[in-house]
Write an enzyme that holds these catalytic residues in place. Sequence first.
Site, PDB file in Angstrom:
ATOM      1  CD  GLU A 112      -3.092  -0.642   0.172  1.00 20.80           C
ATOM      2  OE1 GLU A 112      -1.894  -0.529  -1.238  1.00 20.80           O
ATOM      3  OE2 GLU A 112      -4.265  -0.299   0.741  1.00 20.80           O
ATOM      4  CB  THR A 165      -5.515   5.935  -2.871  1.00 14.17           C
ATOM      5  OG1 THR A 165      -6.834   4.752  -3.559  1.00 14.17           O
ATOM      6  CG2 THR A 165      -5.289   6.148  -1.171  1.00 14.17           C
TER       7      THR A 165
HETATM    8  N1  HSE Z   1      -8.259   4.844   4.666  1.00 10.35           N
HETATM    9  C1  HSE Z   1      -7.706   5.388   3.875  1.00 10.35           C
HETATM   10  C2  HSE Z   1      -7.475   6.108   2.815  1.00 10.35           C
HETATM   11  C3  HSE Z   1      -8.623   3.732   2.817  1.00 10.35           C
HETATM   12  O1  HSE Z   1      -9.480   6.686   2.876  1.00 10.35           O
HETATM   13  O2  HSE Z   1      -6.997   6.796   2.651  1.00 10.35           O
HETATM   14  C4  HSE Z   1      -8.165   3.789   1.279  1.00 10.35           C
HETATM   15  O3  HSE Z   1      -8.887   3.214  -0.005  1.00 10.35           O
END
Ligand code: HSE
Length: 309
Positions: free
Chosen positions: A131, A184
């Site tokens: 990630e 993201t």
């Molecule tokens: N918690 C992360 C965000 C998840 O909201 O950026 C990304 O899929």
Amino acid sequence: MKEIKVFAPATVANVVCGFDVLGFAVNEPGDEVTMRLVDEPGVRLLKITGDDARLPLDSAKNTVSASVLHYLNHLNRPDVGVEIELHKKMPIGSGLGSSSASTVAGLFAINQLMGNLLTAKELVPFAMRGEELACGYGHADNVAPALMGGFVLIRSYEPLDLIALPTPSNLFAAIVYPEVDVPTKDAREMIRAKVLLKDAVTQWGNVAGLVSGLFLNDIDLVGRSMKDVLIEPTRSILIPGFEALRVLAMDNGAVGFGISGSGPSVFALTKDEATARKITTAQQAHLTKLNINSKAYVSSVNAEGPRII
Ligand code: HSE
């Protein structure tokens, strides 16, 4: 065993109120990885399908091969040779844990081929490295539920403390992905770094309420805890028709509604499958009116995590 094919599930991270600390796995969509052990040492990513050439084939840069390499380094096994094929079966940049599903499928596959040396929980830190490579931050709220199945709470990052939460019976997720791209990384950079104490109070009340609802098998409590005063006001701007999508979800019987992960996918929780389908149908019709293509998924919660196919 020399060769294996694995499916790993998509995930809904945050579950609205629990930014970076809550997530759950669904049965579809997800990604597939084929992996085989070969004589020549090293990790090689041979092929990616279904990604429209958007993902790096360089084994050092791709999250699947990089995390498999990290796993083998941890075991001190530079002698192992691995060939990988990644089959993307879900949209990239959708907010459904696309990179996580690929990485988790790869880690589950190598762990199986090596004789199941680590538990699902022990694989999570390796997936978090994936990630980090994908979006700059090693959040666990996609990879932990993708590996462990069900709902997972990340009680703490340092040290990592993962809690598997119960899943109420008859809980369904109605997910709609409006086909606009929200990486993201960008969706994380737009969030305010500081929050007001009064907003923090609202937020941690809801996180505790949601977790209580799961333990009490009280879906209405889960639903009324699905409120986010910290992140959603900023990120929802990137999602076409977000408020209309919420009204359509709630008017058609959802217990709660919000952004899936960093978006643009949205999801609603419902008490039955028919209600979930009614919601996705209404939301997709609305997006069509806005000239936005979309995909919909209706799923119960995936309790098992990755599986061999
Ligand atoms: N918690 C992360 C965000 C998840 O909201 O950026 C990304 O899929």
